[in-house]
Design a protein around this motif. Structure first.
Motif, short mmCIF file in Angstrom:
data_model
loop_
_atom_site.label_atom_id
_atom_site.label_comp_id
_atom_site.label_asym_id
_atom_site.label_seq_id
_atom_site.Cartn_x
_atom_site.Cartn_y
_atom_site.Cartn_z
N LYS A 156 0.83 -1.21 0.00
CA LYS A 156 0.00 0.00 0.00
C LYS A 156 0.87 1.26 0.00
CE LYS A 156 -2.61 -1.29 3.54
NZ LYS A 156 -3.69 -1.23 4.56
N LYS A 157 1.98 1.20 0.71
CA LYS A 157 2.89 2.34 0.74
C LYS A 157 3.52 2.58 -0.63
CE LYS A 157 7.18 3.89 2.97
NZ LYS A 157 8.21 3.55 3.97
N SER A 158 3.83 1.51 -1.34
CA SER A 158 4.52 1.62 -2.63
C SER A 158 3.59 1.94 -3.79
CB SER A 158 5.27 0.32 -2.93
OG SER A 158 6.26 0.06 -1.96
N PHE A 159 2.39 1.35 -3.78
CA PHE A 159 1.52 1.44 -4.96
C PHE A 159 0.18 2.13 -4.71
CE2 PHE A 159 4.27 -2.28 -5.68
CZ PHE A 159 4.87 -1.88 -6.86
N GLY A 160 -0.20 2.32 -3.47
CA GLY A 160 -1.47 2.98 -3.19
C GLY A 160 -2.34 2.14 -2.28
N ARG A 161 -3.16 2.81 -1.49
CA ARG A 161 -3.89 2.11 -0.43
C ARG A 161 -4.95 1.15 -0.94
NH1 ARG A 161 -8.55 5.30 1.12
NH2 ARG A 161 -8.72 7.19 -0.17
N HIS A 162 -5.35 1.26 -2.21
CA HIS A 162 -6.37 0.36 -2.76
C HIS A 162 -5.77 -0.77 -3.59
CE1 HIS A 162 -9.70 2.80 -1.37
NE2 HIS A 162 -9.15 3.87 -1.91
N CYS A 163 -4.45 -0.87 -3.65
CA CYS A 163 -3.84 -1.86 -4.55
C CYS A 163 -4.10 -3.30 -4.13
CB CYS A 163 -2.34 -1.61 -4.68
SG CYS A 163 -1.35 -2.09 -3.23
N LEU A 164 -4.38 -3.54 -2.84
CA LEU A 164 -4.57 -4.92 -2.38
C LEU A 164 -5.76 -5.59 -3.05
CD1 LEU A 164 -3.79 -4.78 1.46
CD2 LEU A 164 -2.24 -5.17 -0.48
N LYS A 165 -6.74 -4.78 -3.52
CA LYS A 165 -7.88 -5.35 -4.23
C LYS A 165 -7.46 -5.98 -5.55
CE LYS A 165 -11.28 -2.11 -2.34
NZ LYS A 165 -12.28 -1.06 -2.68
N HIS A 166 -6.30 -5.58 -6.06
CA HIS A 166 -5.79 -6.09 -7.33
C HIS A 166 -4.66 -7.09 -7.13
CE1 HIS A 166 -7.81 -3.19 -10.17
NE2 HIS A 166 -8.04 -2.63 -9.01
N CYS A 167 -4.49 -7.58 -5.90
CA CYS A 167 -3.37 -8.48 -5.59
C CYS A 167 -3.82 -9.93 -5.48
CB CYS A 167 -2.72 -8.09 -4.25
SG CYS A 167 -1.74 -6.57 -4.29
N MET A 168 -2.92 -10.82 -5.85
CA MET A 168 -3.09 -12.25 -5.64
C MET A 168 -1.78 -12.81 -5.09
SD MET A 168 -3.96 -15.34 -8.35
CE MET A 168 -5.35 -14.45 -9.04
N VAL A 169 -1.87 -13.67 -4.09
CA VAL A 169 -0.69 -14.31 -3.50
C VAL A 169 -0.30 -15.50 -4.36
CG1 VAL A 169 0.20 -15.58 -1.52
CG2 VAL A 169 -1.20 -13.54 -1.16
N LEU A 170 0.98 -15.57 -4.74
CA LEU A 170 1.52 -16.71 -5.50
C LEU A 170 2.55 -17.42 -4.63
CD1 LEU A 170 0.77 -17.38 -8.53
CD2 LEU A 170 0.11 -15.10 -7.75
N LEU A 171 2.33 -18.72 -4.41
CA LEU A 171 3.17 -19.48 -3.49
C LEU A 171 4.00 -20.52 -4.24
CD1 LEU A 171 0.32 -19.99 -0.90
CD2 LEU A 171 2.31 -18.52 -0.58
N ALA A 172 5.31 -20.40 -4.12
CA ALA A 172 6.21 -21.33 -4.79
C ALA A 172 6.38 -22.60 -3.97
CB ALA A 172 7.58 -20.66 -5.01
N TYR A 173 6.37 -23.73 -4.64
CA TYR A 173 6.60 -25.01 -3.96
C TYR A 173 7.55 -25.86 -4.79
CZ TYR A 173 3.47 -27.31 -7.30
OH TYR A 173 2.90 -27.81 -8.45
N ASP A 174 8.21 -26.80 -4.11
CA ASP A 174 9.10 -27.74 -4.80
C ASP A 174 8.27 -28.83 -5.45
OD1 ASP A 174 11.72 -26.67 -4.46
OD2 ASP A 174 11.56 -27.14 -2.33
#
Length: 343
Positions: free
Chosen positions: A116-134
């Motif tokens: 939010k500090k880097s891109f704006g306080r509403h950016c989390l609505k456009h975020c998706m978590v990507l999790l790397a696995y072996d």
């Protein structure tokens, strides 16, 4: 504001972000299906854009330095944050925030605040978590005991996806693309924007105009030469190809270097010089008035040449101007264990 129909060939702009380590670079390789970053890359000093396809859909993948990278001074980090925005104008359709599933810690929970500090306080609505696995398929699961992981995903609205660290594994490409497209559709079919993304777009366009004017004589001469070599449709095709190539080259240069980025660098240099001079003068005061002048001069020179490592300016908060969300889409991605009460 950009609009598109589901299934169109419009290029998706994906801003890939990492907290630390190699996850975001592994994700870029996975999305593009090629090794843009070697396996030992854990950080980069300059932002980069790569293009390709994900499950047949054109994509542009933008990488910047990791947000926890301690090897980059604040002035450089600020400039690269601006550069990543220039590379992603008019704005990203999705922020893909990459983590190593095995390295989730309490500190990782701070990343939404930094986003939010880097891109704006509403950016989390456009975020998706990507999790790397072996390679082990069991690594692509959220366990009941993964409280830090579940809390992290919840902070990003419950949207997540697992990806293999082996970029040659294409088995989840279609699933990832579908999640991205459904997420974009749930937000109105547009992209994220803010005042600084708009600033980036304006500066890139101004730089493009300057570069075109600079190359006007060269372009005109090339066209004249072509008129002596080709006729009719062939002449049109040659001119079109040449103009397209020049436009692409100019756009790429403008995204990487423009007045906004040069101003950021100059301010970093100036701040470094001032702070260096002050610190030098303080040390020099031990030697008396003469020492203050001498050490102040040396400190200013060293501080400036270091690129403004002590720059402390912070990006102002940004207001999102992209289309508002219309659907509650989070539940599609929330793991069934999220509802389980904590012991």
């Amino acid at each position: 504001m950009e609009k598109r129909k589901k299934g169109s060939a419009t290029e998706l702009r994906l801003m890939v972000v990492g907290s630390s380590g190699s996850s975001q670079f592994q994700l870029t390789n996975t999305i593009l299906g090629r090794e843009e970053f070697s396996s030992d890359v854990t950080g980069i000093s300059g932002s980069r854009k790569n293009t390709g396809e994900l499950a047949g859909r054109p994509v542009a993948v933008i990488n910047g330095p990791n947000i926890y990278d301690k090897d980059i001074c604040q002035a450089k980090r600020k400039m690269e944050l601006r550069r990543s925005k220039c590379l992603c104008i008019p704005g990203p359709h999705v922020f893909l925030v990459a983590f190593d599933k095995e390295k989730i810690s309490p500190n990782t929970l701070n990343t939404p605040r930094l986003m939010k500090k880097s891109f704006g306080r509403h950016c989390l609505k456009h975020c998706m978590v990507l999790l790397a696995y072996d390679g082990n398929p069991e690594g692509a699961e959220v366990q009941k005991t993964d409280w830090h992981l579940k809390e992290l995903i919840e902070k990003y609205g419950g949207r997540f996806h697992f990806f293999s660290k082996n970029w040659r594994d294409r088995s989840k490409d279609q699933e990832l693309l579908q999640k991205i497209e459904m997420m974009v559709a749930s937000l109105g079919g547009g992209y994220f924007s803010s005042r600084t993304f708009q600033k980036a777009e304006d500066c890139v366009k101004k730089e493009e105009k300057r570069l075109r004017k600079q190359r006007a004589a060269e372009i005109e001469k090339t066209w004249t030469d072509m008129e002596g070599l080709y006729t009719a449709d062939e002449l049109y095709n040659q001119k079109h190809a040449y103009t397209t190539n020049v436009g692409t080259e100019i756009r790429a240069k403008a995204e990487m270097d423009n007045a906004w980025l040069r101003t950021s660098l100059a301010r970093g240099l100036g701040t470094g010089a001032v702070v260096g001079a002050v610190l030098g003068a303080l040390f020099g005061s031990i030697e008396g008035p003469g020492g203050m002048v001498l050490y102040g001069t040396i400190g200013g020179a060293v501080g400036g040449s270091a690129g403004g490592t002590a720059q402390v300016a912070i990006e102002h908060m940004e207001d999102r101007v992209a289309p508002p969300a219309r659907l509650n889409f989070n539940s599609i991605f929330i793991n069934r264990f999220f509802a389980a009460p904590r012991p």
